[in-house]
Every structure is written in structure tokens, then in C-alpha cells.
Design a protein around this motif. Structure first.
Motif, PDB file in Angstrom:
ATOM      1  N   TYR A 224       0.832  -1.202   0.000  1.00  0.00           N
ATOM      2  CA  TYR A 224       0.000   0.000   0.000  1.00  0.00           C
ATOM      3  C   TYR A 224       0.870   1.257   0.000  1.00  0.00           C
ATOM      4  N   TRP A 322     -16.828   0.355   4.028  1.00  0.00           N
ATOM      5  CA  TRP A 322     -16.121  -0.399   2.997  1.00  0.00           C
ATOM      6  C   TRP A 322     -15.820  -1.824   3.424  1.00  0.00           C
ATOM      7  N   LYS A 324     -16.226  -5.669   4.356  1.00  0.00           N
ATOM      8  CA  LYS A 324     -17.119  -6.677   3.819  1.00  0.00           C
ATOM      9  C   LYS A 324     -18.166  -7.081   4.858  1.00  0.00           C
TER      10      LYS A 324
ATOM     11  N   PRO B  97      -8.727  -0.835   0.185  1.00  0.00           N
ATOM     12  CA  PRO B  97     -10.086  -1.321   0.447  1.00  0.00           C
ATOM     13  C   PRO B  97     -11.027  -0.241   0.978  1.00  0.00           C
ATOM     14  N   ARG B  99     -11.240   2.784  -0.167  1.00  0.00           N
ATOM     15  CA  ARG B  99     -11.615   3.707  -1.226  1.00  0.00           C
ATOM     16  C   ARG B  99     -12.421   2.937  -2.258  1.00  0.00           C
ATOM     17  N   TRP B 136     -16.924  -1.125  -4.040  1.00  0.00           N
ATOM     18  CA  TRP B 136     -15.768  -1.296  -3.150  1.00  0.00           C
ATOM     19  C   TRP B 136     -14.888  -2.397  -3.721  1.00  0.00           C
ATOM     20  N   HIS B 138     -13.609  -5.050  -2.559  1.00  0.00           N
ATOM     21  CA  HIS B 138     -13.928  -6.444  -2.260  1.00  0.00           C
ATOM     22  C   HIS B 138     -15.095  -6.960  -3.091  1.00  0.00           C
TER      23      HIS B 138
END
Lengths: 329, 256
Positions: A224, A322, A324, B97, B99, B136, B138
Motif C-alpha cells: 500500500y 467499505w 465486507k 479497500p 476507497r 468497493w 472487495h
């Protein structure tokens, strides 16, 4: 061909067969909540009290009003999921009323009656309310200060070697110490008991926030950083726009733990030194052997704590949309 | 020879690159003496056994690490650090993840502080991700995630795209689609591309030039110009002959 047909019709038969008894219950259940409360009202009103208790009639009216409201709710189809709980609650309150107000099954005054509790809210709501506000004020300042500085320390620990060198040993020495242990000293060293309580609450909430922010940042996938660096990102962006959002799930675990720790710290501080708030109210009630007041204070405390945790989870759900899947409170 | 639109690519020159890591006090060489000149607009495939130091070479060119020895020049200027003109794309999409797709694609704009919504829209449609802007990461399939990563890499029109096995983790069919896509983007945008891969077919399909590398520490074994017109077919006899040559070069003549 015929095999699939058989399977199909077999499924259809079992489907309709099991649907009727299971389908009846959700229709009937909401209509039972109101009667459960009305039964409690009738028992409260018509069965004579075993002693001279206050507000028995008011309690009966209250149960009755709730019962009628639930019947209306059932008619409006508002009670589907909550119906079982509302039934059990009405029956439970009725059972409590019978056991304690009508039969005195448990020794008084340690175990009160429903009307005792109601009486506390009627006669002492003003002081309970002020105590709640005071506790909330104390908690808000200490928790906010502790959480924010905890996150700041966690960022420092996660991103700066030099900061880590100097801060880590201090954190290891002080952090695991229960903040309650510092209370006697804090009340002596810090002139204002209010400030002492704030300081210790900040410590209680700051430690988990710092550790979990750090661990969250330490767990960030190095790729990242590479992605942002190859696009020309500098330290500031990497810290606040990459490390911090990536660590957010962990940070919220720290904030949750810190909130629990500051609840404990709040009540202890109010019991031992701060002369106001719900903890002080309880201490005072115990001094006067006013047990119903203690129950009332506990009730308010529970509402406050669960309310604040709900609030924290709402904020978390909003920030971590965001994710899951997340735990629901 | 292919002539991509001039001026959009960047010329690269690596001379005497040596690099390695100190693990437990011992220096392990990863790249030993690589010299390579890449003209603007070329598509170079770096082929080699896994773990041979190809990825390290890309990190050096991206400027994420300085080389131990040697010099890297981009358009004649020494590389001292990362630069938005040279974008590295990884094997994993590495989308953030937190963004959504649009925000991920806009990453470099957020870094530079210059937001250009038209450019975001354009690059999203370039990789075929319209309608998924608000998804997203995912929620994306592997291929779509890699498209988003490609859009993020291309948004500021980099002059050099460094691809570290970007299709390595995709399923075989998605990979074919993405290869065609990558070829189209390279033709349209005219950037210079260096792609690490260990898929000989992929290299033959995309590259104008194939450089084979030895096992670690990496050095150049061969440098082959692929003078075949696009679109190349995977069963073209010339492609098959090249493929046999390259596999032989890599020591896999008997395995094929």
C-alpha cells in the motif's frame, strides 16, 4: 425425468405441510404481548400488596397503558421481531410483582418491588438526571482526550522509530497498570478531584487506543505504501491517507475497549472522590440503605453505557462502510 | 516495426546495475551487472525464472530503492526516487479497500492535490469500468480489480509503465482478455512498457523485445527483437519458433 418430478412434488408437499404450523405463530405472537402486560396490570391492581408499598395503582396503570399500546402495535403490525421479548418482559414483570409485592419471597429491603423502583424514578428523577448528566460530562471529556491522544501516540509508535524508542518503554510500564490503582495518588497530587478523574479516564481509554492504533498500522500491507510512493506520495500522505485509514478497523477495537475501561474508571472515580455523578449517587444510596435507589441508578447506568456503545458502533459502521462484514451491536 | 505515437514514452538506460540485500549480516546479490537500453515507446518483456530478481529490477527503475551499484537514466536524467512519470503496477491489484473504485483511480490526483474529474471518467471508460465507480474493491472480480489498478496507473499519462506480472494471478481466459486490453492501451497511449513475466506466450503476444534473465543473481542471457506484426497469433509458426528458442535459452528445451 420422473425422478425430478418426484423430487419436485415431494418438496412441494413438505413445503406446504410445514408452512401452516410455523406460519401461524408469527401471526398470533404479536397479539400475546399486550395481554401479557394487561395480566400484569390486573394482578398488580387486584391482588392486595403484602405490605404498604407506594405507587401500586400507578404501576398497574402503567402496565395497563403499555398493554393497550402493544395491542395497538399488534393491530398496526409493528410487533413482529420483538413480540417474543415483549411477552417475556410482561410476564417477567408480573412474576416479579407477585413474588416481591404480593408474597415477599425474598428478604427486604435488599430486594425491592417494581413499585419501589417506580417510586424512585418519580420522587428522585431530578437528582438521577443530574447525576447522569454529570457522569456523561466527565466521561465525554476524559474519553475524548484519552482516545485522541491514544490514536496520536499509536500513529507515532507505528510510523516513527525514534518516537517508538522513547515512548514504548513508558507505555509498557504505565499502560498495563489498572488506572484505578493510581486513583488514591491522583486525588492527592491533582488538586481538583474532577481533573484527577479526567486524567485517569484519559489514561484508561488512551492505552488500548494507542496499542491498537499501533498494531493496526504495523499490519498495513507494505505494498500500500509502495503504490502511493511510486505516485510521489510523501510521509504525510502515507501516514494520514494510507496508514490511518488502513488501521481504522483496529482503531475502533481500541476505542471500544477504551470505552469499557473508562466506564469502570468513571464509576470508581465517582464513588471514591468526585462528589457527583451516578457512581456517587450509588455510594450515597448505599450509605442510606436506599436499595431501590441503587437499582434505579444501575438501570440508568446500564442505559447510558449501552447507549454510548451503540453510538460508537454507529460511528464505526459509517466510517467502515467499505468493510465486507462487521460485527453488529 | 511498430511505431507508437512519439513523445509519450520515455527512454530508459540502465548501466552496470548491481543490487542485493543484507540478510543476517550476509550480502546476497540479486541483480549482477545488468546493462539495458530501452527506447521510447518500446514494450520490453523481462523473462526469467521466478525469484531471479526481475521484480527488484523494476523497483529500482521505479525509484523505490536506490541501486547498490550502477546508474539508471530516465530520458537522460538520473533516477533518484519515485516519480509519477514512472508508475509501477504490481501482481496484486493493491487497491485500497477503504476507497471505492473511483477514489482508488483518483489516488495520484489526491497525492498531487490536482483533481481532474474528466480525466478520471476518461480513464475509467478506457479500461471499461464505467458503472463500477462506486463499487468497493472487495466487490470486484480479479480481472476487474486489475483493470481498476491499470486505470489508477494510467490516469496521469505516465511515460513509463512498469508491470510486475500484472496478470499472473488471473484465470487463463481473463488473462487473454487483459493481454489484448494491455496491448490496445499501449498502442493508444504510446508509453514505454517494461513487463516482468514468466509466461513466454504472454511476452510473445505483447512485447516488441524480449530480454531473458538468468537465475539469481540476475544477468541478461539474451535480448531478442520480436519483429512480428501485431496481432500475433499464438499458433503462428514464427511465434512457435521464437517460443522454442526462448525456452531453450531458459534451459527448458526438454520440458516442452
Amino acid at each position: 425425468m420422473s425422478g425430478t418430478d418426484m423430487a419436485f412434488s415431494g418438496q412441494a408437499i413438505t413445503g406446504t405441510a410445514s408452512a401452516s404450523p410455523a406460519g401461524l405463530r408469527p401471526v398470533l405472537l404479536p397479539w400475546l404481548a399486550g395481554p401479557a402486560w394487561l395480566a400484569a396490570a390486573l394482578v398488580t391492581h387486584y391482588w392486595p400488596d403484602a405490605d404498604d408499598f407506594p405507587d401500586t395503582n400507578l404501576l398497574a396503570i402503567l402496565f395497563g397503558v403499555v398493554g393497550i399500546a402493544l395491542l395497538i402495535g399488534a393491530a398496526l403490525r409493528l410487533l413482529t421481531v420483538r413480540a417474543p421479548w415483549l411477552i417475556v418482559l410482561g410476564l417477567g414483570l408480573g412474576a416479579w410483582e407477585i413474588a416481591q409485592a404480593k408474597l415477599i419471597a425474598l428478604p427486604r429491603p435488599f430486594f425491592g418491588t417494581p413499585q419501589d423502583l417506580l417510586d424512585v424514578f418519580i420522587t428522585d428523577w431530578h437528582r438521577l438526571g443530574l447525576s447522569l448528566l454529570h457522569s456523561l460530562g466527565l466521561l465525554a471529556v476524559g474519553y475524548a482526550a484519552g482516545s485522541l491522544s491514544g490514536i496520536a501516540v499509536g500513529i507515532g509508535l507505528g510510523r516513527s522509530k525514534r518516537f517508538r524508542y522513547w515512548t514504548h518503554p513508558i507505555l509498557r510500564a504505565i499502560g498495563p497498570l489498572p488506572p484505578v490503582a493510581l486513583l488514591p495518588l491522583a486525588f492527592v497530587l491533582i488538586p481538583s478531584s474532577w481533573l484527577a478523574g479526567e486524567a485517569l479516564m484519559a489514561l484508561a481509554s488512551g492505552f488500548p487506543a494507542a496499542i491498537l492504533t499501533w498494531s493496526g498500522i504495523a499490519a498495513v500491507d507494505p505494498a500500500y505504501y509502495d503504490v502511493a510512493r511510486t505516485m510521489g506520495a510523501r510521509e504525510r500522505f502515507l501516514t494520514f491517507r494510507v496508514a490511518l485509514p488502513a488501521a481504522m478497523p483496529q482503531i475502533f477495537v481500541g476505542l471500544f475497549m477504551g470505552l469499557g475501561a473508562s466506564f469502570a474508571m468513571l464509576i470508581v472515580a465517582e464513588m471514591l472522590g468526585v462528589k457527583a455523578g451516578l457512581g456517587f449517587y450509588m455510594q450515597w444510596a448505599q450509605g442510606w440503605a436506599a436499595y431501590p435507589n441503587m437499582y434505579a441508578a444501575l438501570f440508568v447506568m446500564s442505559a447510558m453505557c449501552t447507549g454510548l456503545i451503540t453510538l460508537l458502533f454507529r460511528v464505526r459502521d459509517r466510517i467502515l462502510v467499505w468493510q465486507k462484514d462487521g460485527l453488529k451491536w | 516495426m511498430v511505431t507508437p505515437s512519439p513523445g509519450n514514452g520515455l527512454a530508459l538506460s540502465l548501466s552496470g546495475i548491481r543490487h542485493g540485500y543484507t540478510i543476517g549480516g550476509d550480502f546476497t546479490a540479486v541483480v549482477s551487472g545488468v546493462t539495458l537500453n530501452v527506447a521510447a515507446g518500446e514494450f520490453v518483456a523481462l523473462l526469467g525464472p521466478s525469484g531471479c530478481g526481475k521484480s527488484t529490477l523494476l523497483r529500482l527503475v521505479a525509484g523505490l530503492e536506490p541501486p547498490h551499484d550502477g546508474e539508471i537514466l530516465a530520458d537522460g536524467l538520473p533516477v533518484h526516487g519515485p516519480d509519477p512519470d514512472r508508475i509501477l503496477m504490481f501482481q496484486d491489484p493493491t487497491l485500497y479497500p477503504w476507497r471505492n473504485v473511483r477514489q482508488n483511480v483518483a489516488l495520484s490526483q489526491d497525492i498531487s492535490g490536482k483533481r481532474d474529474n474528466a480525466a478520471i471518467d476518461q480513464v475509467l471508460s478506457l479500461v471499461g469500468l464505467n458503472g463500477f465507480e462506486r463499487a468497493w474493491p472487495h466487490q470486484l472480480s480479479g480481472g476487474m480489480a486489475q483493470r481498476a489498478a491499470l486505470a489508477r496507473a494510467l490516469i496521469n499519462r505516465p511515460k513509463l509503465l512498469l508491470l510486475d506480472e500484472p496478470l499472473g494471478k488471473l484465470d487463463a481466459l481473463t488473462r487473454l482478455t487483459m493481454q489484448t486490453e494491455l496491448h490496445r492501451l499501449w498502442k493508444e497511449r504510446g508509453f514505454t512498457a517494461i513487463m516482468v513475466t514468466h509466461d513466454v506466450e504472454e511476452a510473445l503476444f505483447l512485447a516488441t523485445r524480449i530480454v531473458t534473465l538468468s537465475t539469481r543473481p540476475a544477468r541478461i542471457l539474451s535480448d531478442i527483437q520480436v519483429d512480428l506484426p501485431f496481432h500475433r497469433h499464438r499458433d503462428d509458426p514464427q511465434v512457435l519458433q521464437l517460443r522454442r528458442d526462448i525456452l531453450t535459452q531458459l534451459g527448458h528445451r526438454d520440458d516442452w
